[in-house]
Every structure is written in structure tokens, then in C-alpha cells.
Design an enzyme around this catalytic site. Structure first.
Site: not given
Length: 403
Positions: A241, A144, A194, A90, A164
Site C-alpha cells: 500500500y 475496511n 495499510h 467499491r 489485517c
């Protein structure tokens, strides 16, 4: 009822177990299996999860497994919440796009594409094992990028739905501001995972969002880090987002001068795992809220309960599912995030009012990117990866591949 959690060693898991313990009347779980290849994390999370159930007097049999094969037989639902490569991967997703002047984010853009390339094959392999071992089980994807992963599952014919916590977070926030129960608030939540906007907040059939924008726009704007005037201009509340789109260059400058979210989460996870190791800890610590995933447990419990027929009638929940004409400007096989009726017979999107071009244009562009991203994840190749990057609104300026 048997629930299997793939990625059960996640520091998120006690949030989920806490919800199952508190909401046992909604979802009467008999057997809960936490599966994770990391035996050390699994021991800590599993031990703490046992104590949570015991503190609530919950009779479920909880066990931990490092092997998926030993876990799936007889499962009614399989919840997938994994991270291929962990926080180290990540960190890369959030860092290298900044070198190209693009937001580094783990769920969309160049970083999200990298995550999709790693994740889709792994999730599809898990889903194939579910199909062989527990063909009637529902797969609930919390991994995700949820939109792309859910689309991969559905296109492969799996019995799957994406989840989500953004919508339930807004529902809880609006309910608090309006002084009503969360279950009284029905959102007009529309877009992609998102990439969503709250266009209405119905309480007893009346849209209370205009009231919220009159009285609480400053607070809401502060929470999503966007200008208050934008909320008034659009007449909606965007998800957090959307800041990555509406304030892209500002976000890039901020990210260049700050630690990655991965670094912050890694530190949090280290501290949380130390807490979980305490045999006296029986309640989820307040620090867990900083990890993210607020209200994840309530959303997951409600969704699984509805899918497994624990409710007398279908319930209205926000999920990720096939478009199938719901948003007519998108192809049927696109995966959208909208309110749906969820019951033992499946998931059906509710009718959606026409989407303003200011939202529809962005949704269309990101849907095209997600289509290309999934193609790259399934079939590989530099050219496919480049096309997906080129299609995304953030990263179309990247250099073309050379042989």
C-alpha cells in the site's frame, strides 16, 4: 465455543471456514453462524462451508441466518467482514477520485473516506447489538478501512480489535525465503493499517531482514511494485500500500488505463459462487487466492483462540489497537498496527523502537486524516468531509465545498 461471522455470505468465508476446519486443535469451535442479508449468496457459501467442515470431519454445528438478532445470543466472538454497498459502491470509490487526479482506493484517500462514511454507522449498530446480546464477546474487525472502523468501535467502548492479513503475508513470505517455519519469524511491523513497514524479521532473536535485503531485495521489490533501491535506502520492506504514496502519480496513470479492482473482483466472485454451488466441491478452489485475503484464516483463528483463552500464555500477533503511548508522536486514542501480546485478558502492544521521521511523518499525517474521517462518519456534514479530504496526503488539492 460459538463464533458469529457477520458478512458470512462473502466469498472470503470459505477461506475462514477452511482455517477453522484445519486448525480445530487451536480453536475448538462448537457452533459457527454465518450471517448475511443476501440469502442467495448465503445459501451458496453456507452449503460449501458445510461441505468443507464435513470433509475435515469437523463436528461444529454450522448454520446460516439473515437476521443478526437470531444469531448473537451466547456468542464468544463476532467477526465482522462486511461491505456496505457491495462491489458496485467499491467501483465508485475507485473511480471518481481519479477525476481529481488522486488514487482511487477503497481503504484510504477519498475512496476510503467514502467507504468509511458508509461503513462506520453500520458497524457501530452491529456492535451495539453484540453488546446487548453477547456482552462478553470479542469483536474482531476485518472490515475496511480497518483502522478507522476499529477506532470507532474502541471509542464507543466496545471490546474490539482490528485484523489485517498484510503482516501474516510478510511473515509467510520471509519464512519461505529464509527456509524456516512461519512461527519462527517475529516481525517488527509498525505503522497504521495499510501504512506499515517491516523494520526487522527476527528468527531466534537475530534480525534476518538485512540478509533478506542483500539476497532477495529484487524479488521483494517486484512483489510490492516499488524500486529495489528504495528498499536498500530505507532498510525496510514497505507494505504494498505504500506504493500509493511513494508512486502516487504513476499509480493514477495506471488506474486510468485499467479496469477497477472492483470490476475484477466482481468477475472473480461470480466465478467463485458458481464453483461454490457445485455439490461435489469440498476444498477451497485455487481461484480464491486471487480474491485477496491470503492467510486471513490463520490470522483470524490465532487471534480468536488467544482472545478466548485457548492458549496457555499470551501470543505475539500483529493487530490494530489503541496507541496508548506506544508511538509517542501519536495521540493515545489513535489506532495503530503493531505487534501485541494477545491473551484472555486482552491485547497489549509490545514496546516499539523509535520510529524514523521518514515513517513517522507520514503516519502522523494519515492519523490526522483518520481522526477527521471518523468525525465525519459519526457526525456528518460537508465541512467535516472536506476537512478529512484536505488532511489526506493524496487529496489535499480537491475543491472546497460551496453552499
Amino acid at each position: 465455543m460459538k463464533i458469529v461471522v457477520v458478512g458470512g455470505g462473502s466469498t472470503y468465508t470459505p477461506e475462514l471456514v477452511d482455517g477453522m476446519a484445519r486448525l480445530r486443535d487451536v480453536l475448538p469451535v462448537d457452533e459457527l453462524v454465518l450471517v448475511d442479508p443476501d440469502s442467495h449468496r448465503l445459501d451458496l457459501v453456507g452449503g460449501f462451508s458445510h461441505r468443507i467442515l464435513a470433509a475435515h470431519g469437523h463436528p461444529a454445528n454450522l448454520r446460516t441466518e439473515t437476521s443478526l438478532d437470531r444469531s448473537l445470543e451466547g456468542a464468544d466472538a463476532v467477526l465482522i467482514q462486511l461491505r456496505v454497498g457491495g462491489q458496485e459502491a467499491r467501483s465508485g470509490d475507485e473511480s471518481w477520485p481519479l477525476e481529481c487526479g488522486c488514487v482511487g482506493q477503497e481503504t484510504t484517500g477519498a475512496g476510503g473516506l467514502a467507504k468509511a462514511l458508509r461503513t462506520v454507522p453500520v458497524v457501530l449498530d452491529i456492535a451495539d447489538q453484540v453488546r446487548r446480546r453477547a456482552p462478553q464477546a470479542w469483536i474482531v474487525d476485518f472490515t475496511n478501512p480497518v483502522g478507522i472502523v476499529t477506532r470507532a468501535l474502541l471509542e464507543a467502548g466496545h471490546r474490539a480489535v482490528g485484523l489485517c492479513n498484510v503482516a501474516i503475508g510478510f511473515q509467510r513470505r520471509f519464512a519461505r525465503l529464509l527456509g524456516v517455519r512461519p512461527d519462527q519469524v517475529a516481525l517488527d511491523h509498525v505503522g497504521l493499517n495499510h501504512l506499515t513497514w517491516e523494520r526487522a524479521a527476527y528468527v531466534d532473536g537475530t534480525d534476518r531482514l538485512p540478509e533478506l535485503l542483500r539476497t532477495n531485495a529484487a524479488e521483494l521489490a517486484h512483489e510490492i511494485e516499488l524500486p529495489e533501491e528504495l528498499l536498500h535506502t530505507l532498510g525496510v520492506v514497505p507494505s504494498y500500500y505504500l506504493r500509493y504514496y511513494y508512486a502516487h502519480d504513476e499509480v493514477v496513470r495506471e488506474l486510468l488505463d485499467a479496469p477497477t479492482r472492483a470490476a475484477r473482483v466482481s468477475a472473480l466472485e461470480t466465478e467463485l459462487l458458481q464453483m461454490y454451488a457445485d455439490p461435489g466441491l469440498t476444498e477451497k478452489p485455487a481461484l480464491l487466492m486471487e480474491r485477496g485475503g491470503a492467510y486471513y484464516s490463520e490470522a483470524a483463528v490465532d487471534l480468536i483462540a488467544a482472545l478466548l483463552g485457548q492458549q496457555t500464555q499470551s501470543s505475539r500477533q500483529v493487530v490494530n489497537l489503541r496507541n496508548d503511548g506506544t508511538l509517542p508522536f501519536l495521540p493515545d486514542h489513535a489506532v495503530i498496527e503493531v505487534p501485541a501480546l494477545v491473551g484472555h485478558d486482552g491485547v497489549r502492544p509490545t514496546p516499539i523502537a523509535e520510529v524514523d521521521p521518514v515513517f513517522a511523518g507520514l503516519v502522523s499525517a494519515v492519523t490526522a486524516y483518520e481522526h477527521l474521517a471518523l468525525d465525519a462518519a459519526l457526525h456528518g456534514g460537508r465541512a467535516r468531509v472536506f476537512k478529512a479530504l484536505l488532511a489526506h496526503p493524496w487529496s489535499g488539492r480537491l475543491t472546497a465545498p460551496t453552499d
